[in-house]
Design a protein around this motif. Structure first.
Motif, mmCIF file in Angstrom:
data_model
loop_
_atom_site.group_PDB
_atom_site.id
_atom_site.type_symbol
_atom_site.label_atom_id
_atom_site.label_comp_id
_atom_site.label_asym_id
_atom_site.label_seq_id
_atom_site.Cartn_x
_atom_site.Cartn_y
_atom_site.Cartn_z
ATOM 1 N N GLU A 1 0.823 -1.199 0.000
ATOM 2 C CA GLU A 1 0.000 0.000 0.000
ATOM 3 C C GLU A 1 0.865 1.261 0.000
ATOM 4 O O GLU A 1 0.539 2.259 -0.658
ATOM 5 C CB GLU A 1 -0.926 -0.016 1.217
ATOM 6 N N GLU A 2 1.991 1.208 0.698
ATOM 7 C CA GLU A 2 2.838 2.401 0.745
ATOM 8 C C GLU A 2 3.479 2.720 -0.601
ATOM 9 O O GLU A 2 3.898 3.856 -0.851
ATOM 10 C CB GLU A 2 3.913 2.260 1.826
ATOM 11 N N LYS B 1 1.178 5.126 -2.062
ATOM 12 C CA LYS B 1 1.256 6.384 -1.333
ATOM 13 C C LYS B 1 2.527 7.149 -1.683
ATOM 14 O O LYS B 1 2.535 8.384 -1.757
ATOM 15 C CB LYS B 1 1.204 6.122 0.176
#
Length: 366
Positions: free
Chosen positions: A325-326, A329
């Protein structure tokens, strides 16, 4: 706890109740009702309790031995009567600190089926009701005569505040499931999820069989398996991102009510209706039963949700992308999604550590 044959053969052998009031130090002991009156009415209340949450006795509890006395054949000491009075005293002692306790009757039932012997304990609250009868008068409309009745047993579920059904272990039974005590509890004074209050747990000397974190995890997996089986009837946004949709639903809802699974599925996939909805609910019920939680109602513990380790994109062209997920981001993975379902994916890396050929691909589903 009971199969269909047992439900059909459920009968009440003995019945007694005592009056418990918060403003009196001791119960008002009553005589046994011989033979049991209105057995079908009270058997229906027992069947309602079979939709309760599963509990286990605490280690070293003396309640199983006490309950065993209620099931013993009548003897000079009459274990059924002694058990009923002991439980009434214990109930009054353990629940006296609960300010939600209302005056009512604590009923003990000794029951049997074609395979089992069971005990039910039901706390009925006294609710004021108005009854009326009709007095006929010649040449005039019947005249209603009304009377207020406080001490009553109502079929309204709210009047049956606390109830428990206990099937003691039978180590001689062929089914290993019968080798342990089974306890099902409903406590309508606690919350919409009907799990036992701390006072009622102390009275029964029990603990919940499954922790709420475990129940949350099991429910998530059961719902995911149901979506996978019925992906063809799911709304596009659910079929395309089931894990994400489930996580959003679990974070939006407070808990799960086994008496109202339609509410849960309405939050997940509200567009399903008709035969498709019936099929989804039938599969879901089976998935819950496979996890021994078809009667469980509970507040979510979101620690039971799967961790957000990776995100996954699967393309129609036959390739897939897994990433943390990062990564999205931080801009390493950029996904520009269009309204028509197409997308442009941009990957940025500081350095390629492998740039080779391969004969196999990871299995791509969906």
């Amino acid at each position: 706890m009971l199969n269909e044959d047992e439900l059909d053969t459920l009968t009440i052998d003995r019945m007694i109740f005592h009056v418990v009031r918060p403003d009196r130090p001791d119960p008002l002991f009553l005589a046994e009702t011989k033979p049991p009156q209105y057995p079908e009415f009270f058997a229906k209340r027992v069947r309602d309790t079979l939709r309760g949450a599963s509990y286990d006795f605490n280690e070293g509890s003396g309640i199983p031995a006490l309950v065993e006395g209620a099931l013993a054949d009548p003897d000079p000491d009459d274990g059924f009567l002694a058990t009923s009075r002991s439980l009434a005293r214990r109930f009054k002692d353990k629940v006296k600190g609960d300010n939600r306790m209302a005056p009512g009757a604590l009923m003990l039932l000794a029951m049997r089926t074609n395979e089992s012997r069971l005990v039910a304990l039901i706390k009925f609250d006294h609710h004021a009701v108005i009854t009326y009868s009709l007095e006929a008068e010649d040449g005039a409309d019947p005249k209603p005569l009304m009377e207020s009745v406080v001490q009553n047993f109502s079929q309204d579920r709210k009047a049956m505040q606390k109830s428990v059904v206990i099937r003691l272990a039978d180590p001689k039974h062929a089914d290993p499931e019968r080798h342990r005590h089974r306890i099902l509890v409903i406590d309508r004074s606690s919350s919409r999820y009907r799990d036992a209050t701390q006072h009622f747990e102390n009275f029964l000397d029990v603990r919940r069989t499954f922790e709420k974190e475990d129940l949350t995890s099991k429910l998530f997996k059961a719902a995911k398996a149901t979506i996978d089986k019925h992906r063809d009837v799911m709304p596009a946004e659910v079929a395309k991102a089931p894990t994400r949709r489930l996580r959003e639903t679990f974070e939006r809802l407070n808990g799960f009510d086994s008496d109202n699974p339609e509410e849960f599925w309405g939050a997940i996939a509200g567009g399903i209706d008709g035969p498709a909805k019936d099929a989804v609910l039938k599969t879901f019920e089976r998935k819950l039963a496979n996890r021994a939680m078809e009667t469980e109602s509970f507040q979510f513990d979101r620690k039971g949700l799967p961790k957000r380790e990776y995100k996954r994109l699967v393309a129609k062209e036959g390739f897939a992308l897994w990433f943390r997920e990062e990564h999205e981001k931080d801009g390493i993975v950029k996904v520009d999604r269009a309204d028509d379902g197409s997308a442009t994916i941009t990957l940025t890396t500081a350095r390629l550590v492998q740039d080779d050929e391969t004969e196999t691909l990871p299995k791509i589903t969906g």
